[in-house]
Structures are given as C-alpha cells and as structure tokens.
Design a protein around this motif. Structure first.
Motif, PDB file in Angstrom:
ATOM      1  N   ALA A  21       0.893   2.945 -10.267  1.00  0.00           N
ATOM      2  CA  ALA A  21       0.091   1.970  -9.534  1.00  0.00           C
ATOM      3  C   ALA A  21       0.799   1.523  -8.259  1.00  0.00           C
ATOM      4  O   ALA A  21       0.201   1.481  -7.185  1.00  0.00           O
ATOM      5  N   MET A  22       2.084   1.193  -8.383  1.00  0.00           N
ATOM      6  CA  MET A  22       2.821   0.683  -7.234  1.00  0.00           C
ATOM      7  C   MET A  22       3.005   1.745  -6.158  1.00  0.00           C
ATOM      8  O   MET A  22       2.914   1.461  -4.962  1.00  0.00           O
ATOM      9  N   THR A  23       3.238   2.994  -6.586  1.00  0.00           N
ATOM     10  CA  THR A  23       3.423   4.064  -5.609  1.00  0.00           C
ATOM     11  C   THR A  23       2.080   4.660  -5.185  1.00  0.00           C
ATOM     12  O   THR A  23       2.041   5.548  -4.340  1.00  0.00           O
ATOM     13  N   GLU A  24       0.996   4.185  -5.810  1.00  0.00           N
ATOM     14  CA  GLU A  24      -0.359   4.664  -5.535  1.00  0.00           C
ATOM     15  C   GLU A  24      -0.457   6.179  -5.700  1.00  0.00           C
ATOM     16  O   GLU A  24      -1.039   6.882  -4.881  1.00  0.00           O
ATOM     17  N   THR A  25       0.159   6.651  -6.797  1.00  0.00           N
ATOM     18  CA  THR A  25       0.113   8.072  -7.129  1.00  0.00           C
ATOM     19  C   THR A  25      -0.991   8.304  -8.154  1.00  0.00           C
ATOM     20  O   THR A  25      -1.010   7.651  -9.184  1.00  0.00           O
ATOM     21  N   PRO A  26      -1.909   9.238  -7.868  1.00  0.00           N
ATOM     22  CA  PRO A  26      -3.008   9.478  -8.818  1.00  0.00           C
ATOM     23  C   PRO A  26      -2.477  10.044 -10.132  1.00  0.00           C
ATOM     24  O   PRO A  26      -1.631  10.939 -10.120  1.00  0.00           O
ATOM     25  N   ILE A  27      -2.961   9.506 -11.245  1.00  0.00           N
ATOM     26  CA  ILE A  27      -2.527  10.032 -12.537  1.00  0.00           C
ATOM     27  C   ILE A  27      -3.624   9.772 -13.566  1.00  0.00           C
ATOM     28  O   ILE A  27      -4.268   8.731 -13.531  1.00  0.00           O
ATOM     29  N   VAL A  28      -3.825  10.748 -14.444  1.00  0.00           N
ATOM     30  CA  VAL A  28      -4.770  10.554 -15.552  1.00  0.00           C
ATOM     31  C   VAL A  28      -3.983  10.546 -16.857  1.00  0.00           C
ATOM     32  O   VAL A  28      -3.189  11.453 -17.120  1.00  0.00           O
ATOM     33  N   ILE A  29      -4.185   9.483 -17.617  1.00  0.00           N
ATOM     34  CA  ILE A  29      -3.505   9.336 -18.910  1.00  0.00           C
ATOM     35  C   ILE A  29      -4.570   9.338 -20.004  1.00  0.00           C
ATOM     36  O   ILE A  29      -5.479   8.510 -19.991  1.00  0.00           O
ATOM     37  N   VAL A  30      -4.451  10.278 -20.935  1.00  0.00           N
ATOM     38  CA  VAL A  30      -5.368  10.286 -22.072  1.00  0.00           C
ATOM     39  C   VAL A  30      -4.686   9.560 -23.218  1.00  0.00           C
ATOM     40  O   VAL A  30      -3.580   9.918 -23.606  1.00  0.00           O
ATOM     41  N   SER A  37       8.559   2.715  -5.609  1.00  0.00           N
ATOM     42  CA  SER A  37       8.139   1.916  -6.760  1.00  0.00           C
ATOM     43  C   SER A  37       8.496   0.447  -6.594  1.00  0.00           C
ATOM     44  O   SER A  37       8.022  -0.404  -7.352  1.00  0.00           O
ATOM     45  N   SER A  38       9.338   0.138  -5.623  1.00  0.00           N
ATOM     46  CA  SER A  38       9.579  -1.261  -5.273  1.00  0.00           C
ATOM     47  C   SER A  38       8.562  -1.650  -4.197  1.00  0.00           C
ATOM     48  O   SER A  38       8.014  -0.780  -3.521  1.00  0.00           O
ATOM     49  N   GLU A  39       8.334  -2.947  -4.028  1.00  0.00           N
ATOM     50  CA  GLU A  39       7.397  -3.360  -2.976  1.00  0.00           C
ATOM     51  C   GLU A  39       7.911  -2.834  -1.637  1.00  0.00           C
ATOM     52  O   GLU A  39       9.114  -2.755  -1.395  1.00  0.00           O
ATOM     53  N   HIS A  40       6.963  -2.428  -0.779  1.00  0.00           N
ATOM     54  CA  HIS A  40       7.342  -1.666   0.400  1.00  0.00           C
ATOM     55  C   HIS A  40       6.468  -2.028   1.590  1.00  0.00           C
ATOM     56  O   HIS A  40       5.431  -2.676   1.451  1.00  0.00           O
ATOM     57  N   ASP A  41       6.896  -1.551   2.744  1.00  0.00           N
ATOM     58  CA  ASP A  41       6.079  -1.725   3.944  1.00  0.00           C
ATOM     59  C   ASP A  41       5.146  -0.522   4.088  1.00  0.00           C
ATOM     60  O   ASP A  41       5.082   0.328   3.195  1.00  0.00           O
ATOM     61  N   GLU A  42       4.442  -0.434   5.209  1.00  0.00           N
ATOM     62  CA  GLU A  42       3.460   0.640   5.359  1.00  0.00           C
ATOM     63  C   GLU A  42       4.082   2.033   5.314  1.00  0.00           C
ATOM     64  O   GLU A  42       3.445   2.993   4.926  1.00  0.00           O
ATOM     65  N   TYR A  43       5.364   2.134   5.712  1.00  0.00           N
ATOM     66  CA  TYR A  43       6.026   3.435   5.722  1.00  0.00           C
ATOM     67  C   TYR A  43       6.701   3.756   4.395  1.00  0.00           C
ATOM     68  O   TYR A  43       7.264   4.830   4.214  1.00  0.00           O
ATOM     69  N   GLY A  44       6.703   2.813   3.470  1.00  0.00           N
ATOM     70  CA  GLY A  44       7.327   3.049   2.169  1.00  0.00           C
ATOM     71  C   GLY A  44       8.688   2.409   2.029  1.00  0.00           C
ATOM     72  O   GLY A  44       9.259   2.408   0.937  1.00  0.00           O
ATOM     73  N   GLY A  45       9.230   1.899   3.130  1.00  0.00           N
ATOM     74  CA  GLY A  45      10.544   1.258   3.066  1.00  0.00           C
ATOM     75  C   GLY A  45      10.487  -0.035   2.264  1.00  0.00           C
ATOM     76  O   GLY A  45       9.488  -0.750   2.299  1.00  0.00           O
ATOM     77  N   GLY A  46      11.548  -0.327   1.533  1.00  0.00           N
ATOM     78  CA  GLY A  46      11.593  -1.530   0.714  1.00  0.00           C
ATOM     79  C   GLY A  46      11.421  -2.789   1.560  1.00  0.00           C
ATOM     80  O   GLY A  46      11.908  -2.865   2.680  1.00  0.00           O
ATOM     81  N   THR A  47      10.676  -3.772   1.039  1.00  0.00           N
ATOM     82  CA  THR A  47      10.489  -5.016   1.783  1.00  0.00           C
ATOM     83  C   THR A  47      10.452  -6.203   0.839  1.00  0.00           C
ATOM     84  O   THR A  47      10.078  -6.060  -0.327  1.00  0.00           O
ATOM     85  N   ILE A  48      10.855  -7.376   1.347  1.00  0.00           N
ATOM     86  CA  ILE A  48      10.671  -8.615   0.589  1.00  0.00           C
ATOM     87  C   ILE A  48       9.946  -9.643   1.458  1.00  0.00           C
ATOM     88  O   ILE A  48       9.801 -10.798   1.089  1.00  0.00           O
TER      89      ILE A  48
END
Lengths: 566, 282
Positions: A287-296, A422-433
């Motif tokens: 969810a955090m990385t917005e990677t598509p995945i299907v879990i049965v 997987s950590s909160e990030h900016d638009e480019y994916g870099g870690g942000t707080i």
C-alpha cells in the motif's frame, strides 16, 4: 421412493483410500452425461487413516448449488464408513460395501459385495477398491460405458497400466451393479450432451482468473486450503510461461511478489488466514509503495492453526482492517467458481489500474468443492498505463495527481528512475517527514478510494429471486442459501461481493422497506457488524455457523421457518 | 560515467564519520567503473541506518520493510533478469529479523549482490545488541554485557552454498569497491559482509584498522572451499578481508527459462488462451 433427481452419492473411507479420486470419477461421468454436478468433501488433517468423505449431488434438470444432508447411495470403502454413514441415508438410500465391512448391523439398506475377493482375483491393490465400487454405481445408473472408460483413461493418463486395470475393475463393478437391479434410482440417458461446460473447483477458478488477468508471477507457501492453487499453477507454468515459486515462508512469498510487481510483473500470492497474518506487514508495504498486488486468502476456521481442513468465513473483519496505518484497499469475495474466475481477473485489473493491494477472500467450501458451471466468460485484460521503454520529462514515481494514481514506470525505463519507498516519501520516492508532504501523500493515496467506491457501488451487490423478505450473505454461503431458496417462496437473496470499499448505497437501496436477515459462516456476525457500521441499520435476525462446516440448506430452511417467513 | 552519475543530490543524514559513507562511495565507484547506467540498476534496502543509502543513490531503488530485502530483491530479479539488483542490509536487518531468508537466497543462487553493512549494533534504534555484537559488549538492551555468542555470517553463507562469499572494510574503500565490482559481475548470489564502524554506538575503527589484512595479498585461492571455511573461522587477532570463495553454478533464473521469453516484467497484459488449462475440467 421415486426415481427422481437430484441424486446424492456419498463416498467415504480412510484417507489414502482414494475417496476424492472416486468422487471426481463419479462426478465427471455424471457431468459428461450432461448432468449438473456438485461435489464437496470433508477430511481431517492427516495423510493416512482417519475418515473422510466426498458427496456428489446431481440433477440434469436444475443447477445444484450445494449438498443436502442425506445421501441416496453411500459407497463405503471400509468397515467404519459402512457403520457410520447409515444415519446419512435417505429413505430410498442404499449403502454399497465389501461383505466383510458390512456383515454386522445388517439392515435392508445394505448391499454387500465380495469387493476384496474380486481385487484378489484381478491381482489389484487394495486402493483400487474405490474404482471397483464406483463401477457398481455406474451399473446402477446405467452410465455409458464409453464415457466411463474415457474418464478413467484421462484420470490415469500418466499411468497407462493403472488405467487398464482400473477399467477392468470398473467393468466388473458395472456388471455387479446391473445385476443388483435396484429400481429406485434415476437412469442416465446414454447421450452425452454436446455443449461442453466446466466441472471446476473454486481454487482452480481463482488461478485461471488471475492467468486471464495477465498474471506472470505467482509465489506461495503451502497452506491448506490454498495449496491447490500452487499445485495447479505449478503444473501448468510451462504451458503459460509464468514463474511459479514456493519460497521459504509467506513473508518471502509476498515480498517476492511485491518485488516482481515493482519490476513490472502482474503478481499474485495465495494463502489461508494464518499465512495472511504473516503477510500483513507486507500488505502495508504494498500500500505504501503503491505496488499492485493480489492476495488470495482462502479462509479456514481459526484463530491460530484452528481446523486446518475445514471451512469458515471468520476473516472478514481481519482482512478489511489488516495492517497498521490507513490506506485504500480492495476486498472481493466470490461465492461460486464463476465469480472466483471473474473476481480474480478483476482483482488483477483493479490492482494494476489503481496500484493498490487487492484481497480475494475465498473459503475452503468454495475452494475445494466442484460445481458444474457454464463456460467462463472470455476476458481480455486492459493494456494498462505502465510506462516502459523511455520517459519524456521529469519522472516522479509518486507524482501528486488528481485521481491519486501516479505514473508507474518500470525499472529499466530510460530517463525514469523508479524509487519505491516503504517509508513516507516525497513525489520522487525520497524519504520525508515534512508535515505538508505527509498530508499530501495520504490525501493522494486516498483519492483512489473515491473511484474504487464507485465501482463497488456498481458491482458490489448481486440479487437472486424476488420478495420483500431478504437474506443477506457473502461468499460461498450463497450456495446453500440458493439451494434452500428452491423450496422457499417470495424471498430475495442479496450477496455482497465487494466488502471493501463497501457498497453501502447499493445495499441500502436493496434493503429499503424490507425485513432482512444475515446468514454467514462465523459466530459473531462480521457482515452484520459492517452493515450496522456503514448503513446504521440492524438486521431482523442473524444465523451464524461456526463448527467448521458449511451450512446445510436444511438449516437455512428451518431458520427461515422459525422467522415465520414461510 | 563518474561517481556523480549516481549521486541523488540528497544530503546524507548519517553521523559524521559513519562507516556507511565508505560503503556509499565504494558502491558509486564500482558502478562507475562497471559503466552501469542508473536505469539498469536497482538498489534494494532494508530498515536501519544502511537503508538510507537508497535515498543517496541516483538509481532505481526499493526501500523495503525490516528484514525483507532478500525476497524483495529475488522477486525483482526473477521478474526481470536484465536488471542489476544490489541489495543492502544491516546486520540487524540481515542476521536478526531477516536471517530466515539468507540461507535460502544463498542456496537458490539468485543472481543478486547482497552487501551487509555490519556494524555489530542496531544504530537507528539507538544502540541495541545485534546477532554480530561480540560477547560481553554493553549496549542499551544488554546493560550487563551481551550474553549471546555472535553468529559468523561468512560461515553461514558458505555453509548455505553461496557461490560468492566476501568481506570488506568500509575504511578500505578501493578494496571494497573491487569486491563489490567482482560481486556484481559474479553470476549468482554474491554475499559481501562489510565491517563498518558505528561511530556513535560501537566505534571499532581502531581495532579493525589494526587487525584487517587482505586475502589477495596473502595468496588465498578463492576456489578453495575448505580454505575459505578455515579463513572464515579465523578468530585470532587477524581479520581477513577480500574474496573468500567463488564458484560458478546455475542460477535460480535458469530454472525458470520457460518464463523468461520475455521475462514476467516485460509481459504485456494480453488475452490468454485458457483452453489447454481448461481441458481437465471438461
């Protein structure tokens, strides 16, 4: 004692005696006579011994949605079964067994045969008792011998010498069955129907739906009752050029699938509740990385290891809430093999359209039972909007967009570096707080929820029958309810297929001005609680079941009667 | 291509003097010398101070959850073997929570490189014991001294069938760069444990500087498995760094040849003919 359909045949015996193999042979032979077939089974968690059974219920005239309590023919493969299943016989019922197994407790329902002597005569192993005895059933029903031998040779296609022997035994059994001249059972017409349909289980349907949805990567750690998805896909992986892999744990399975999806492969994992528990951390990562995945998630009774080989619908609240934090997800619950196929396909499509985790919530009853159904629809996956090759402009994996869906480039794309974080990030994916960025990212992810919600409202609810009295249910419990509905008048069944996002408006419309009850395979009424939460309404009644077994239609009928609805 | 090619421009937040700087520099140099384009490379990182390295690398990256670097990297490589996948893990990430994955990645010989930033302490969570902390060391979670024997990562990798096993030292940047280059070029699972001082919670610079020696200077033959085991067990005042062991073997991707034309990641979603799979249900 009429000769009417439906006909119920129960095969019982110790594990390792070929109970399921026999039930599939019988089911297939019936199916190839153009008869509608349903097969379900029950077995303990062990490999040899114990007792298990499979029930085949069939009729050429109507769809068979589920089992009923009583069987017309019981094929008992050992002494225990010969004694134990007498109580399961219908009024016209007979029990077929070896003369030594049913010598005692003799009654008019028992038909004893010298099965073991025949096996000795033919120098056949004990395990072949199942096919010999199946032959008796084919004789009783007047099955086409061509169809029987066709099914047998397919069953043993990898062991030709077994096919020959089993065919001889079946023919011998056939003679014994004809000689029995019992008149109380329906006869199969000799003509095999032209129209080719499917006799298929829920697990295989899920596997095929994902394949239709473009799945090219599957990883799973064995766990009953989801393992057959792994077995089936492993077997056909070379035909379809896909990666099917069994890694060291469920943790590894889902993380591999997420890695594969990040690289660009449509990926799926399958497990049961216990394995899903281990996957939950990675669910949040997807969810955090917005990677598509299907879990049965194929439910069995829990908590902990629970009843490994039985059925339940006890994981609904778990899967809709699993993982820390807040994020949009989709939970879909098929109720029959056709829905298992289309929703599995849909799961893959939604995951890749919205870059969210999608959970397909199945259960053992659906997963391991077989239904004869119409052909699967012919589905084509959408081309998708994944960026490959070269990117023009300044690429940001988590670009803030109007619909919340960011451009997904694959690693290897020229001029686009893909940073999944997987950590909160900016638009480019870099870690942000940064508080503003944290808020924007949360809002961006949840903007997808609106689109998902509108699909849920459109496709999330299905109804059967007409009437002002309503039974609400989800998943495979629909099937015994539909079976019960055959004898119930003026009752509508409402099935919820989208559990998250929840189709609250569609359901509200469906329930408006009517009395409704909820029936589901758990103790606490998990769908009841979701309905109360989302719709702020309370059902007129709730029928739960939590003994590890699917509902019998009889239980539903008497519940409806107790409400005074009939 | 020079090392600035791989600089994301983000300023590292590691403590001044942190061993991670040496690894970052060695990695950039290795990539530059191998002339790998940033879009061909995927850096996978776990949780801990080491994990920040993906922020500072201008390549593709996946900053994953704690301990799951290896399965994630395996999935990426299986889906697209054309990518150069370099996994980074800390000693906590790799040998504590992620330990279950290490022997399996080694035995299945997936063609990725694992670089473990081994500083023998949990840094980002402010200095607790890890599986490589020496016995007796006092940390926040072992105020009376570490009571568990440290594990030996190199022995573990060798015993699991890893086809490339090496150790580096973050203060020996050019030496480490050569190891990383060799690891990336190796076809199969390349395991590199990097001794890396944590200046804040467990500063081992002085000790390590005194004790390390280079295997290639001592004439070690990296094809000799028995000797590799012996060197990995070397427990006296001398610590060997360099390539301990190396061998060519089929990789995990080779097992899935049937799925690699094109590989899963390059498959476009198209209509699939299910008729063959459906025959058994008819």
């Amino acid at each position: 004692m009429g000769k009417d359909w439906p006909l119920s045949i129960l095969v019982a015996g110790p594990a390792g005696a070929g109970v399921f193999a026999a039930s599939l042979i019988i089911g297939r032979v019936l199916f190839r006579h153009g008869v509608n077939v349903f097969i379900t089974n029950e077995y303990p968690s062990l490999i040899r011994g114990g007792n298990q059974w499979a029930l085949i219920r069939s009729s050429p005239d109507e769809y068979i949605f589920s089992h009923r309590r009583l069987a017309d023919i019981v094929l008992a493969l050992d002494n225990y079964s010969a004694r134990a299943y007498i109580s399961k016989l219908s009024e016209r019922g007979i029990i077929l067994c070896d003369e030594k197994d049913c010598g005692q407790n003799y009654n008019e329902h028992i038909r004893a045969f010298p099965f073991r002597k025949v096996l000795e005569e033919y120098k056949a192993p004990q395990v072949a008792l199942n096919t010999l005895a199946s032959g008796v059933i084919f004789g009783i029903l007047g099955a086409s011998k061509d169809t029987v031998s066709e099914v047998i040779s397919e069953q043993f296609k990898h062991r030709k010498e077994y096919a020959e022997l089993n065919l001889k035994l079946i023919n011998k059994g056939y003679e014994l069955g004809v000689a029995l001249s019992v008149g109380q059972f329906p006869q199969l017409s000799k003509k095999v129907e032209e129209k080719r349909r499917l006799l298929i289980d829920g697990n295989s349907s899920v596997a095929l739906g994902a394949l239709a949805g473009g799945m090219s990567f599957f990883a799973a750690y064995p766990m009953t009752p989801a393992s057959p998805i792994l077995h089936f896909l492993a077997e056909i992986q070379r035909d379809y050029g896909i990666v099917v892999f069994q890694p060291e744990s469920e943790l590894a399975a889902i993380n591999m699938a997420i890695g594969a999806a990040y690289a660009g492969a449509r990926a799926m994992v399958a497990t049961s509740g216990g394995g899903f528990s281990l996957m939950v951390e990675a669910l949040g990562q997807a969810a955090m990385t917005e990677t598509p995945i299907v879990i049965v998630e194929v439910q069995r009774p829990g908590p902990s290891t629970g009843l490994p080989t039985h059925t339940a619908q006890g994981d609904l609240r778990f899967v809709i809430h699993a993982s820390q934090g807040e994020f949009p997800r989709v939970v879909l619950a098929p109720g029959d093999p056709g829905e298992a196929f289309t929703l599995s396909f849909k799961a893959m499509e939604i995951a890749w359209r919205y870059q969210v985790p999608v959970i397909l919530l199945s259960d053992k009853f659906l997963a391991e039972s077989y239904w004869s159904i119409d052909e699967f629809p012919s589905l084509t996956p959408s081309p998708g909007s994944v960026i490959r090759g070269e990117y023009q402009g300044d690429y940001a994996r988590y670009r803030i967009t109007e619909d919340g869906v960011s451009p997904m480039a694959l690693p290897g794309t020229k001029n686009a570096l893909v940073y999944a974080n997987s950590s909160e990030h900016d638009e480019y994916g870099g870690g942000t707080i940064d508080p503003q960025m944290v808020r924007s990212m949360n809002e961006k992810r949840f903007r997808k929820y609106e689109s998902l919600k509108s699909i849920a409202e459109k496709e999330g609810v299905k109804t059967y029958g007409k009437g002002d009295k309503i039974i609400v249910t989800w998943g495979s419990t629909k099937m015994p309810i539909l079976e019960a509905l055959k004898s119930l008048k003026d009752i509508r069944v409402v099935q919820v297929l989208w559990l998250e996002p929840f189709p609250e408006e569609a359901l509200r419309k469906e329930l408006a001005g009517s009395q409704f009850v909820v029936i589901e395979n758990n103790m606490t009424g998990q769908l009841v609680s979701v309905i109360r939460e989302k719709l702020l309404v309370k059902p007129h009644g709730f029928l739960g079941k939590y003994d590890g077994r699917p509902f019998d239609p009889e239980e539903i009928e008497s519940y409806i009667a107790s409400l005074g609805w009939v | 291509m020079d090392i600035t090619t791989y600089d994301s421009g983000r300023r590292p937040v590691w403590c001044p003097g942190c061993g991670n700087y040496g690894i970052l520099l060695a990695l950039r140099k290795a990539l530059a010398e191998l002339k790998l384009a940033p879009e061909e490379v995927v850096i996978v990182t776990g949780i801990g101070c080491h994990g920040r390295i993906s922020d500072y690398m201008k390549t593709n990256a996946f900053h994953t959850i704690h301990g799951r670097v290896l399965p994630l990297a395996t999935g990426i490589k299986l889906a697209n073997p054309k990518l150069t996948v370099i996994a980074h893990s800390g000693d906590g990430d790799a040998y504590a929570i992620g330990m279950g994955h290490l022997p399996h990645a080694a035995r299945r010989n997936i063609d990725i490189t694992l670089i473990v930033h081994n500083n023998m302490v949990f840094g980002l969570t402010t200095g607790q014991v890890t599986p490589t902390t020496p016995i007796g060391v006092k940390t926040k979670s072992t105020p009376f001294g570490n009571f568990e024997k440290p594990i030996n990562p190199l022995l573990l990798a060798l015993a699991s069938g890893a086809t490339f096993v090496a150790r580096g030292f973050s203060a020996e940047i050019d030496h480490l760069k050569e190891i990383i280059k060799e690891g990336i070029s190796h076809r199969g699972f390349a395991f590199i444990d990097v001794l890396q001082p944590c200046v804040t919670f467990f500063n081992t610079y002085t000790v390590l500087r005194e004790r390390v020696y280079k295997l290639e200077e001592s004439g070690h033959d990296p094809s000799n498995l028995e000797e590799a085991f012996r060197l990995a067990m070397q427990n006296d005042k001398r610590i060997p760094i360099g390539v301990f062991y190396k061998r060519e073997e089929p990789t995990l991707e080779d097992t899935f040849k049937h799925a690699m034309n094109p590989p899963p990641a390059e498959r476009l979603p198209v209509k699939v003919d299910l008729s063959k799979a459906l025959t058994r249900f008819r």
